[in-house]
Scaffold this motif. Sequence first.
Motif, PDB file in Angstrom:
ATOM      1  N   LYS A   1     -12.763   2.975  12.612  1.00  0.00           N
ATOM      2  CA  LYS A   1     -12.240   3.845  11.149  1.00  0.00           C
ATOM      3  C   LYS A   1     -11.420   2.885  10.413  1.00  0.00           C
ATOM      4  N   PHE A   2     -10.669   2.827  10.994  1.00  0.00           N
ATOM      5  CA  PHE A   2      -9.324   1.251  10.148  1.00  0.00           C
ATOM      6  C   PHE A   2      -9.967  -0.061  10.470  1.00  0.00           C
ATOM      7  N   ILE A   3     -10.649  -0.259  10.801  1.00  0.00           N
ATOM      8  CA  ILE A   3     -11.490  -1.648  10.926  1.00  0.00           C
ATOM      9  C   ILE A   3     -11.880  -1.674   9.917  1.00  0.00           C
TER      10      ILE A   3
ATOM     11  N   ARG B   1       0.084   0.792   4.951  1.00  0.00           N
ATOM     12  CA  ARG B   1       1.263   0.036   4.132  1.00  0.00           C
ATOM     13  C   ARG B   1       0.987  -1.475   4.419  1.00  0.00           C
ATOM     14  N   LEU B   2       0.469  -2.339   4.998  1.00  0.00           N
ATOM     15  CA  LEU B   2       0.312  -3.898   5.702  1.00  0.00           C
ATOM     16  C   LEU B   2      -0.150  -4.695   4.531  1.00  0.00           C
ATOM     17  N   SER B   3      -1.165  -3.727   3.556  1.00  0.00           N
ATOM     18  CA  SER B   3      -2.025  -4.638   2.360  1.00  0.00           C
ATOM     19  C   SER B   3      -0.670  -6.126   1.776  1.00  0.00           C
ATOM     20  N   PRO B   4       0.288  -6.085   1.916  1.00  0.00           N
ATOM     21  CA  PRO B   4       0.915  -7.581   0.848  1.00  0.00           C
ATOM     22  C   PRO B   4       1.416  -8.247   2.356  1.00  0.00           C
TER      23      PRO B   4
ATOM     24  N   LEU C   1      -0.169   1.568  -4.696  1.00  0.00           N
ATOM     25  CA  LEU C   1       0.021   2.677  -4.855  1.00  0.00           C
ATOM     26  C   LEU C   1      -1.163   2.801  -4.039  1.00  0.00           C
ATOM     27  N   HIS C   2      -1.463   3.938  -3.593  1.00  0.00           N
ATOM     28  CA  HIS C   2      -2.483   4.389  -2.224  1.00  0.00           C
ATOM     29  C   HIS C   2      -3.963   4.101  -2.817  1.00  0.00           C
ATOM     30  N   ASN C   3      -4.479   3.737  -1.955  1.00  0.00           N
ATOM     31  CA  ASN C   3      -6.458   3.852  -2.458  1.00  0.00           C
ATOM     32  C   ASN C   3      -6.689   5.225  -2.873  1.00  0.00           C
ATOM     33  N   HIS C   4      -6.454   6.101  -2.769  1.00  0.00           N
ATOM     34  CA  HIS C   4      -6.817   6.956  -3.697  1.00  0.00           C
ATOM     35  C   HIS C   4      -6.300   7.029  -4.900  1.00  0.00           C
ATOM     36  N   ALA C   5      -4.469   6.343  -5.058  1.00  0.00           N
ATOM     37  CA  ALA C   5      -4.049   6.493  -6.761  1.00  0.00           C
ATOM     38  C   ALA C   5      -5.290   5.243  -7.066  1.00  0.00           C
ATOM     39  N   ARG C   6      -5.051   4.743  -6.595  1.00  0.00           N
ATOM     40  CA  ARG C   6      -5.484   3.471  -7.098  1.00  0.00           C
ATOM     41  C   ARG C   6      -7.453   4.030  -7.596  1.00  0.00           C
ATOM     42  N   MET C   7      -8.165   4.665  -7.238  1.00  0.00           N
ATOM     43  CA  MET C   7      -9.504   5.088  -6.912  1.00  0.00           C
ATOM     44  C   MET C   7      -9.402   6.202  -8.753  1.00  0.00           C
ATOM     45  N   TRP C   8      -8.739   6.579  -8.589  1.00  0.00           N
ATOM     46  CA  TRP C   8      -8.425   7.638 -10.032  1.00  0.00           C
ATOM     47  C   TRP C   8      -7.870   7.106 -11.110  1.00  0.00           C
ATOM     48  N   PHE C   9      -7.003   6.372 -10.734  1.00  0.00           N
ATOM     49  CA  PHE C   9      -6.490   6.191 -11.834  1.00  0.00           C
ATOM     50  C   PHE C   9      -7.165   4.548 -12.983  1.00  0.00           C
ATOM     51  N   ALA C  10      -7.558   3.946 -12.122  1.00  0.00           N
ATOM     52  CA  ALA C  10      -8.737   3.290 -12.619  1.00  0.00           C
ATOM     53  C   ALA C  10      -9.780   4.446 -13.665  1.00  0.00           C
ATOM     54  N   SER C  11     -10.040   5.553 -12.208  1.00  0.00           N
ATOM     55  CA  SER C  11     -11.643   6.250 -13.258  1.00  0.00           C
ATOM     56  C   SER C  11     -11.032   6.462 -14.566  1.00  0.00           C
TER      57      SER C  11
ATOM     58  N   ASP D   1       0.004  -6.269  -3.406  1.00  0.00           N
ATOM     59  CA  ASP D   1      -1.041  -7.050  -2.490  1.00  0.00           C
ATOM     60  C   ASP D   1      -2.466  -8.259  -3.607  1.00  0.00           C
ATOM     61  N   ALA D   2      -1.767  -8.247  -5.028  1.00  0.00           N
ATOM     62  CA  ALA D   2      -2.566  -8.158  -5.709  1.00  0.00           C
ATOM     63  C   ALA D   2      -3.193  -9.339  -5.825  1.00  0.00           C
ATOM     64  N   ASP D   3      -4.863  -9.076  -5.514  1.00  0.00           N
ATOM     65  CA  ASP D   3      -5.794 -10.441  -4.714  1.00  0.00           C
ATOM     66  C   ASP D   3      -6.947 -10.013  -5.897  1.00  0.00           C
TER      67      ASP D   3
HETATM   68  C1  LIG Z   1      -9.108   0.419  -8.222  1.00  0.00           C
HETATM   69  C2  LIG Z   1      -8.156  -0.560  -7.046  1.00  0.00           C
HETATM   70  C3  LIG Z   1      -7.744  -1.621  -6.675  1.00  0.00           C
HETATM   71  C4  LIG Z   1      -6.994  -2.401  -5.446  1.00  0.00           C
HETATM   72  N1  LIG Z   1      -6.396  -3.777  -6.170  1.00  0.00           N
HETATM   73  C5  LIG Z   1      -6.117  -3.685  -4.759  1.00  0.00           C
HETATM   74  C6  LIG Z   1      -5.976  -5.517  -4.567  1.00  0.00           C
HETATM   75  O1  LIG Z   1      -5.583  -6.203  -5.458  1.00  0.00           O
HETATM   76  N2  LIG Z   1      -5.535  -5.970  -3.168  1.00  0.00           N
HETATM   77  C7  LIG Z   1      -5.123  -5.017  -2.393  1.00  0.00           C
HETATM   78  O2  LIG Z   1      -5.352  -5.572  -1.397  1.00  0.00           O
HETATM   79  N3  LIG Z   1      -6.307  -4.064  -2.140  1.00  0.00           N
HETATM   80  C8  LIG Z   1      -6.783  -3.339  -3.544  1.00  0.00           C
HETATM   81  N4  LIG Z   1      -7.549  -2.097  -3.015  1.00  0.00           N
HETATM   82  C9  LIG Z   1      -7.332  -1.765  -2.328  1.00  0.00           C
HETATM   83  C10 LIG Z   1      -6.635  -0.745  -0.915  1.00  0.00           C
HETATM   84  O3  LIG Z   1      -6.569   0.576  -2.264  1.00  0.00           O
HETATM   85  C11 LIG Z   1      -5.482  -1.578  -0.938  1.00  0.00           C
HETATM   86  O4  LIG Z   1      -5.914  -2.321  -0.178  1.00  0.00           O
HETATM   87  C12 LIG Z   1      -4.863  -0.531  -0.181  1.00  0.00           C
HETATM   88  O5  LIG Z   1      -4.684   0.925  -0.699  1.00  0.00           O
HETATM   89  C13 LIG Z   1      -3.529  -0.544   0.481  1.00  0.00           C
HETATM   90  O6  LIG Z   1      -2.713   0.445   1.519  1.00  0.00           O
HETATM   91  P1  LIG Z   1      -2.577   0.126   2.825  1.00  0.00           P
HETATM   92  O7  LIG Z   1      -2.326  -0.742   3.075  1.00  0.00           O
HETATM   93  O8  LIG Z   1      -2.033   0.859   3.284  1.00  0.00           O
HETATM   94  O9  LIG Z   1      -3.769   0.452   3.203  1.00  0.00           O
HETATM   95  P2  LIG Z   1      -4.397   0.805   4.887  1.00  0.00           P
HETATM   96  O10 LIG Z   1      -5.173   2.174   4.586  1.00  0.00           O
HETATM   97  O11 LIG Z   1      -3.515   0.854   5.468  1.00  0.00           O
HETATM   98  O12 LIG Z   1      -6.115  -0.627   5.074  1.00  0.00           O
HETATM   99  C14 LIG Z   1      -5.303  -1.438   6.081  1.00  0.00           C
HETATM  100  C15 LIG Z   1      -5.739  -3.076   5.566  1.00  0.00           C
HETATM  101  O13 LIG Z   1      -7.294  -2.304   5.339  1.00  0.00           O
HETATM  102  C16 LIG Z   1      -7.641  -3.549   3.990  1.00  0.00           C
HETATM  103  N5  LIG Z   1      -7.663  -2.292   2.757  1.00  0.00           N
HETATM  104  C17 LIG Z   1      -8.170  -0.769   2.917  1.00  0.00           C
HETATM  105  N6  LIG Z   1      -8.469  -0.793   1.872  1.00  0.00           N
HETATM  106  C18 LIG Z   1      -9.115  -2.044   1.197  1.00  0.00           C
HETATM  107  C19 LIG Z   1     -10.666  -1.250   0.125  1.00  0.00           C
HETATM  108  N7  LIG Z   1     -10.720  -0.410   0.008  1.00  0.00           N
HETATM  109  N8  LIG Z   1     -10.630  -2.743  -0.295  1.00  0.00           N
HETATM  110  C20 LIG Z   1     -10.303  -3.498   0.797  1.00  0.00           C
HETATM  111  N9  LIG Z   1      -9.194  -3.962   1.287  1.00  0.00           N
HETATM  112  C21 LIG Z   1      -8.600  -2.971   1.419  1.00  0.00           C
HETATM  113  C22 LIG Z   1      -5.553  -3.590   3.088  1.00  0.00           C
HETATM  114  O14 LIG Z   1      -5.989  -4.623   2.802  1.00  0.00           O
HETATM  115  C23 LIG Z   1      -5.258  -2.590   3.534  1.00  0.00           C
HETATM  116  O15 LIG Z   1      -4.137  -3.343   3.588  1.00  0.00           O
HETATM  117  C24 LIG Z   1      -7.930  -1.694  -4.727  1.00  0.00           C
HETATM  118  C25 LIG Z   1      -8.444  -0.389  -4.683  1.00  0.00           C
HETATM  119  C26 LIG Z   1      -8.656   0.042  -5.359  1.00  0.00           C
HETATM  120  C27 LIG Z   1      -9.980   1.304  -5.392  1.00  0.00           C
END
Ligand SMILES: Cc1cc2nc3c(=O)[nH]c(=O)nc-3n(C[C@H](O)[C@H](O)[C@H](O)COP(=O)(O)OP(=O)(O)OC[C@H]3O[C@@H](n4cnc5c(N)ncnc54)[C@H](O)[C@@H]3O)c2cc1C
Length: 399
Positions: free
Chosen positions: A77-79, A47-50, A145-155, A178-180
């Motif tokens: 994997k994380f990297i 949850r570092l994305s914002p 939203l969790h990454n997997h939820a974003r994928m399910w939602f978009a699909s 984290d809108a990007d």
């Molecule tokens: C439809 C859709 C829309 C998305 N929109 C955004 C968005 O607007 N902004 C955004 O930052 N991410 C977006 N993502 C990517 C990803 O879902 C999020 O970065 C991630 O869920 C953030 O949670 P975390 O920090 O706990 O991730 P962690 O799993 O802890 O990952 C660490 C960091 O890696 C980067 N990261 C991880 N997975 C991805 C990925 N698949 N794509 C790009 N970066 C990733 C992020 O910066 C994240 O904070 C999107 C994914 C999908 C499927």
Amino acid sequence: MPEPGMFPPTRQAALERLAGFVPAAGRAYVEGRNLDPGPGEPGAVSRLSPYLRHRVISEAEVVEAVLQAQGPAGAEKFIQEVLWRTYWKGWLEMRPSTWSRFLETRDRQQEGLADWRALADAEAGRTGIEGFDDWARELAQTGYLHNHARMWFASIWIFTLRLPWALGADLFLRRLVDADPASNTLSWRWVAGLQTQGKTYLATRENIARFTGGRFAPSGLATEAPALVEPAPEPPAGLPSAAGTPPPGPFLLLATPEDLTPDLGGIDPARAVAAVVTPDTRLSFGEAARQFVAEAAIDAADRLARRVAGPVTLLDHLDVGSLVAAAQAARVRTLVTPYAPVGPTAGALAQAARGLEAEGLRLVQVRRDWDTRLWPHAMAGFFAFRKQIPALLQQERSR
Ligand SMILES: Cc1cc2nc3c(=O)[nH]c(=O)nc-3n(C[C@H](O)[C@H](O)[C@H](O)COP(=O)(O)OP(=O)(O)OC[C@H]3O[C@@H](n4cnc5c(N)ncnc54)[C@H](O)[C@@H]3O)c2cc1C
């Protein structure tokens, strides 16, 4: 409106979150990262994305901390996930028309939309689809939203509800903290089959049930995901050359929502005679991101005030008149700002640069080494990019 407290908008909070996550960034992340335990529940992701999105913390810092704690094999994997972000940013930077085309598509899809009610129901979580409705509400309440939820939602949005993809991407932009422009647009394109041409992502009841720990098992989902079709993106151009270095003389430092820790990107605040930090609301897409940026900008200004020789001010609007006044007050002719990748801030800076030039002032954008070194490798797919990761990181760390 997002719940307060989920993403405290300070660098201190980002560093604490990173420190708390690092011990679990190895095997626990690999095993648990696909599981979405639901809002408020402890999960395996960082949850570092914002913080990464607005560069309250940097990719380099995060990768280094995880490498130190887990070693190259444990951290792999994380990297890789962090580098998805770098890859998307580089990919879009070299194909900027994919962003402008997304904006045009969104506007066209809005104008041509026949069923506004279906859109409103999907946005508000009133479709009757288990899980989807919950994620729509979670998104509105938390900005995450969790990454997997974003994928399910978009699909489900694209293939089950058959709603226009760019309106879904637009909803995410308006709601996510984290809108990007790159990660969001290109991920939606990937689900739709526009990014890796012909390859789509189909959400299934079994996968959702498994990775939500049985919280949801929606029925009636599409069983096929035929790829959407669009003209191919432009071939990659080289990176724009603007990757300046701060001038030897005094300058005014400008920090934008794209990069709220300019000192990590080769700009020494001690050499700035004054600084301006702008949380300009027009540069964020929605309220959740705006709120985060507004407070993170105050935090950035406080941090800079300890390093910059002169005054550090907050600027509500990134407009030429205010920048000229700030430069005149600081008695400098050069402004230095972190490089802004494709998106609203890049557009605003380009416009500001023209206005400043007319006043005899220069705006220098300084691109981070991380970006300059890694972005050019986003030439084709992620897997080609990924192969080069160990060598690229080695170079990055040995600098
Ligand atoms: C439809 C859709 C829309 C998305 N929109 C955004 C968005 O607007 N902004 C955004 O930052 N991410 C977006 N993502 C990517 C990803 O879902 C999020 O970065 C991630 O869920 C953030 O949670 P975390 O920090 O706990 O991730 P962690 O799993 O802890 O990952 C660490 C960091 O890696 C980067 N990261 C991880 N997975 C991805 C990925 N698949 N794509 C790009 N970066 C990733 C992020 O910066 C994240 O904070 C999107 C994914 C999908 C499927």
